[in-house]
Write a protein that holds these residues in place. Structure first.
Motif, mmCIF file in Angstrom:
data_model
loop_
_atom_site.group_PDB
_atom_site.id
_atom_site.type_symbol
_atom_site.label_atom_id
_atom_site.label_comp_id
_atom_site.label_asym_id
_atom_site.label_seq_id
_atom_site.Cartn_x
_atom_site.Cartn_y
_atom_site.Cartn_z
ATOM 1 N N ALA A 105 -7.114 37.591 41.158
ATOM 2 C CA ALA A 105 -6.707 36.342 41.794
ATOM 3 C C ALA A 105 -5.201 36.309 42.058
ATOM 4 O O ALA A 105 -4.734 35.775 43.084
ATOM 5 C CB ALA A 105 -7.113 35.158 40.912
ATOM 6 N N GLU A 106 -4.412 36.909 41.157
ATOM 7 C CA GLU A 106 -2.963 36.953 41.323
ATOM 8 C C GLU A 106 -2.581 37.809 42.526
ATOM 9 O O GLU A 106 -1.660 37.461 43.291
ATOM 10 C CB GLU A 106 -2.324 37.496 40.042
ATOM 11 N N VAL A 107 -3.270 38.937 42.711
ATOM 12 C CA VAL A 107 -3.009 39.791 43.871
ATOM 13 C C VAL A 107 -3.291 39.038 45.158
ATOM 14 O O VAL A 107 -2.494 39.057 46.107
ATOM 15 C CB VAL A 107 -3.864 41.076 43.792
ATOM 16 N N ILE A 108 -4.422 38.353 45.209
ATOM 17 C CA ILE A 108 -4.784 37.590 46.409
ATOM 18 C C ILE A 108 -3.789 36.450 46.632
ATOM 19 O O ILE A 108 -3.409 36.145 47.776
ATOM 20 C CB ILE A 108 -6.220 37.059 46.284
ATOM 21 N N TYR A 109 -3.327 35.854 45.536
ATOM 22 C CA TYR A 109 -2.334 34.779 45.626
ATOM 23 C C TYR A 109 -1.045 35.287 46.269
ATOM 24 O O TYR A 109 -0.471 34.632 47.161
ATOM 25 C CB TYR A 109 -2.071 34.245 44.220
ATOM 26 N N ILE A 116 -3.201 30.685 48.340
ATOM 27 C CA ILE A 116 -4.540 30.580 47.751
ATOM 28 C C ILE A 116 -4.395 30.497 46.227
ATOM 29 O O ILE A 116 -4.009 31.471 45.583
ATOM 30 C CB ILE A 116 -5.415 31.791 48.130
ATOM 31 N N PRO A 117 -4.683 29.344 45.619
ATOM 32 C CA PRO A 117 -4.503 29.187 44.167
ATOM 33 C C PRO A 117 -5.492 30.045 43.376
ATOM 34 O O PRO A 117 -6.506 30.515 43.902
ATOM 35 C CB PRO A 117 -4.748 27.691 43.936
ATOM 36 N N LEU A 118 -5.189 30.210 42.097
ATOM 37 C CA LEU A 118 -5.946 31.114 41.230
ATOM 38 C C LEU A 118 -7.431 30.773 41.209
ATOM 39 O O LEU A 118 -8.283 31.638 41.409
ATOM 40 C CB LEU A 118 -5.359 31.058 39.818
ATOM 41 N N PHE A 119 -7.776 29.505 40.985
ATOM 42 C CA PHE A 119 -9.181 29.158 40.825
ATOM 43 C C PHE A 119 -9.961 29.263 42.128
ATOM 44 O O PHE A 119 -11.182 29.432 42.102
ATOM 45 C CB PHE A 119 -9.322 27.753 40.226
ATOM 46 N N THR A 270 -2.501 48.990 46.068
ATOM 47 C CA THR A 270 -2.871 47.599 45.801
ATOM 48 C C THR A 270 -4.381 47.435 45.898
ATOM 49 O O THR A 270 -5.007 46.744 45.091
ATOM 50 C CB THR A 270 -2.178 46.652 46.803
ATOM 51 N N LEU A 271 -4.986 48.111 46.892
ATOM 52 C CA LEU A 271 -6.443 48.104 47.023
ATOM 53 C C LEU A 271 -7.080 48.740 45.787
ATOM 54 O O LEU A 271 -8.090 48.239 45.260
ATOM 55 C CB LEU A 271 -6.866 48.860 48.281
ATOM 56 N N ALA A 272 -6.477 49.843 45.312
ATOM 57 C CA ALA A 272 -7.002 50.505 44.109
ATOM 58 C C ALA A 272 -6.934 49.563 42.911
ATOM 59 O O ALA A 272 -7.864 49.512 42.092
ATOM 60 C CB ALA A 272 -6.215 51.780 43.827
ATOM 61 N N ALA A 273 -5.822 48.813 42.800
ATOM 62 C CA ALA A 273 -5.684 47.862 41.693
ATOM 63 C C ALA A 273 -6.756 46.772 41.781
ATOM 64 O O ALA A 273 -7.356 46.389 40.769
ATOM 65 C CB ALA A 273 -4.292 47.238 41.715
ATOM 66 N N VAL A 274 -6.996 46.313 42.995
ATOM 67 C CA VAL A 274 -8.041 45.303 43.199
ATOM 68 C C VAL A 274 -9.400 45.856 42.772
ATOM 69 O O VAL A 274 -10.181 45.192 42.087
ATOM 70 C CB VAL A 274 -8.072 44.847 44.672
ATOM 71 N N LEU A 275 -9.676 47.096 43.190
ATOM 72 C CA LEU A 275 -10.939 47.722 42.805
ATOM 73 C C LEU A 275 -11.046 47.860 41.287
ATOM 74 O O LEU A 275 -12.123 47.681 40.707
ATOM 75 C CB LEU A 275 -11.065 49.103 43.459
#
Length: 610
Positions: A105-109, A116-119, A270-275
């Protein structure tokens, strides 16, 4: 539960549970402590994780059941320890999963420009993974395999791009001044969380096909592969990123990728971290939900926790686990993750203790297909090492863990204790030390059922005859005459022949040729008059009965059958001859506490069934 997971699934679930913030965030902090020597710290942590997981593998191959370490600890150390450990592990894995979802969620934020908030991310992501797991572990595992394979591919590209750009000067000095080997050890404890997710995989042991092979190979391969992956990633990162940037970075892998190939590299990592966060979250929900399932099965939590849907998945447990994850996102994530790590490490301590207890209990139906080498010294070394790591984590983590322990004790004393009379291995040890009868063979029966499912035993006619066979223990001082008396009287009760006639036929048969198969085993067998008659009687002489030469036979398989059952007669002889060749047969036969356990030795034997 459905056995749908193979080696690749086990390997990827274990790997996905490990790769997370431990490699994408911690290297910068570890580098600031010991410098390039952090590679040795990660390797040392990987070695300790491997030592710890060997105990988990032995227990998982002997008892492949949902609940993983909870199930092992309950059956070895008792329901009190099992309840506390089960709740600790449930909350620990839920909190570690929440941390992974928080990272995602932090990456997307950040990528959304903080719009885009965490929740807004955490809720749909948690619901998505819950639905995947409700559909079935097999579906979730296939998703895990795809994610882990892509993650390995991206990490491989990172290393290929970085190797030609290494600077040897970045590795000098190799260890920060004043640290020494103690610094490497301390940092190994700090980064051990990078391997903490490995324990999760034991919770899905019941859903693994051919667990005697896929659990050891999957666990060990994942531990070695991730340890090597970490070492190579760190080698490239240290060699490319200047020390002053690495020491202060919370995204060292992504920063290195930006230096190597610009924004494209940064985006790929960053994509790898998300995965990595996704795989950890998916494996976490899958694994954490098996703890309340197992607790509910044992009546240590209300029975609705053990309910499964038509696919065989613990839907209630998955929903409750997802709720805990979302609620925990409202708390101090960093403190709770440290507490979760302390709990995971403590599970390795208890697993090593469980191996020692199970071995010492000498249970007949404790039959792991993988055994910890150099026992008891390696488990003892693990207990000491992991205990020191927990102490090194500090009181903050321990205090939170103690709070959950108290919660577990309250649940056990006010709910579980009234509803369970579970037998456990520690009782068998106390029983042997005190010469008091404290057990009723229920644990042996439970382990028998577990082994039947594990080995997918399909009983043949010989097994069905054994189930109804009489098993007898001869008293001290018994000789051949006493053996013949006992055999004749036992067969008189089931065959239409007098004891004297049966005795005469056995004497005549022995005169034609010895019934002794090995110095330990004899198979007295006769043909009787009549039709459709066939009987096997098992007899044990703990002291042994002298036969030809110096043989002192302790195991007797007495066969009596009519001529029309000749084929069954031959099948029984072949089956027994195969069974007694097992290297542990004599030990198991000698240790069996009663007649029922003597039959279990044969019914669970590894042989070709016809």
């Amino acid at each position: 539960m459905k056995k749908g997971l193979g080696f690749i699934d086990v390997f990827c679930i274990a790997s996905g549970a490990m790769i997370s913030s431990g490699i994408f965030v911690l290297p910068g902090l570890a580098f600031s402590q010991v410098g390039p020597a952090m590679i040795l710290s990660y390797l040392l942590a990987g070695l300790l994780a491997l030592i710890g997981v060997l105990s988990v593998i032995e227990l998982a191959t002997a008892m492949p059941k949902a609940g993983g370490d909870y199930y092992f600890l309950t059956r070895s150390l008792g329901p009190l320890i099992g309840t506390v450990s089960g709740l600790l592990s449930w909350f620990a894995l839920s909190l570690k999963t929440a941390f992974a979802i928080f990272g995602l969620a932090e990456v997307i934020y950040l990528l959304s420009g903080e719009r885009i908030p965490l929740f807004a991310t955490a809720v749909p992501v948690t619901v998505l993974f819950a639905l995947l797991n409700i559909r079935g572990a097999e579906a979730a595992a296939k998703f895990e395999v795809a994610l882990v394979m892509l993650l390995f591919l991206l990490m491989g590209g990172y290393m290929v791009a970085g190797m030609p750009n290494l600077e040897a000067s970045h590795f000098t000095p190799f260890i920060n001044e004043g640290m020494g080997f103690s610094g490497i050890l301390s940092t190994a404890g700090f980064v051990f969380v990078s391997f903490g997710g490995l324990l999760k995989t034991a919770t899905i042991a019941e859903e693994v096909r051919n667990p005697r092979k896929n659990i050891p190979s999957g666990f060990i391969a994942a531990t070695l592969a991730i340890t090597l992956l970490y070492a190579l990633l760190l080698f490239v990162t240290i060699g490319v990123l200047p020390a002053e940037e690495l020491a202060g970075s919370y995204t060292p892998i992504a920063d290195t990728a930006r230096m190597l190939v610009g924004p494209i590299g940064y985006g790929a990592i960053t994509l790898a971290a998300v995965l990595a966060f996704v795989t950890t979250a998916n494996a976490g929900i899958m694994s954490a939900s098996r703890y309340p399932l197992a607790l509910g099965r044992d009546n240590l939590l209300p029975p609705f926790f053990a309910k499964v849907n038509r696919r065989g998945e613990p839907m209630v447990a998955i929903i409750l686990t997802s709720a805990i994850i979302l609620l925990s996102l409202l708390l101090d994530i960093e403190k709770l993750v440290k507490a979760a790590s302390a709990v995971v490490i403590s599970a390795y301590v208890l697993s090593a203790a469980a191996v020692l207890v199970m071995r010492q209990s000498k249970l007949t139906n404790y039959r792991p297909t993988f055994r910890v080498p150099w026992c008891p010294w390696l488990p003892l070394f693990g207990i000491i090492s992991f205990s020191l790591l927990i102490i090194d984590m500090g009181m903050a983590a321990i205090e939170v863990s103690l709070g959950i322990v108290v919660f577990g004790l309250l649940i056990y004393f006010f709910y579980g204790r009234k509803r369970t009379d579970m037998e456990y291995a520690l009782l068998h040890i106390v029983e042997s030390l005190t010469n008091k009868e404290l057990t009723a063979d229920s644990l042996e029966k439970e382990l028998y059922e577990v082994l039947e499912k594990r080995d997918e035993v399909v009983h043949d006619e010989f097994d069905e005859i054994l189930k109804n066979a009489e098993a007898l223990d001869l008293g001290p001082g018994a000789d051949q005459n006493e053996l013949l008396r006992v055999v004749s009287e036992a067969l008189e009760r089931v065959l239409d022949h007098s004891a004297e006639e049966i005795r005469r036929r056995f004497v005549e048969r022995e005169q034609q040729g010895s019934c002794v198969l090995t110095p330990f085993v004899a198979i007295p067998h006769i043909i009787v008059d009549g039709e459709g008659l066939f009987n096997i009687t098992l007899i044990r002489s703990r002291e042994g009965i002298p036969f030809e030469g110096d043989h002192s036979v302790k195991a007797f398989f007495v066969i009596a059958g009519s001529r029309d059952r000749r084929s069954m007669h031959l099948k029984a002889l072949a089956a027994i001859a195969h069974i007694v060749q097992h290297p542990e047969f004599e030990t198991r036969w000698t240790r069996a506490k009663n007649e029922a356990q003597l039959k279990d030795i044969l019914l669970l034997s590894e042989r070709i069934r016809m």
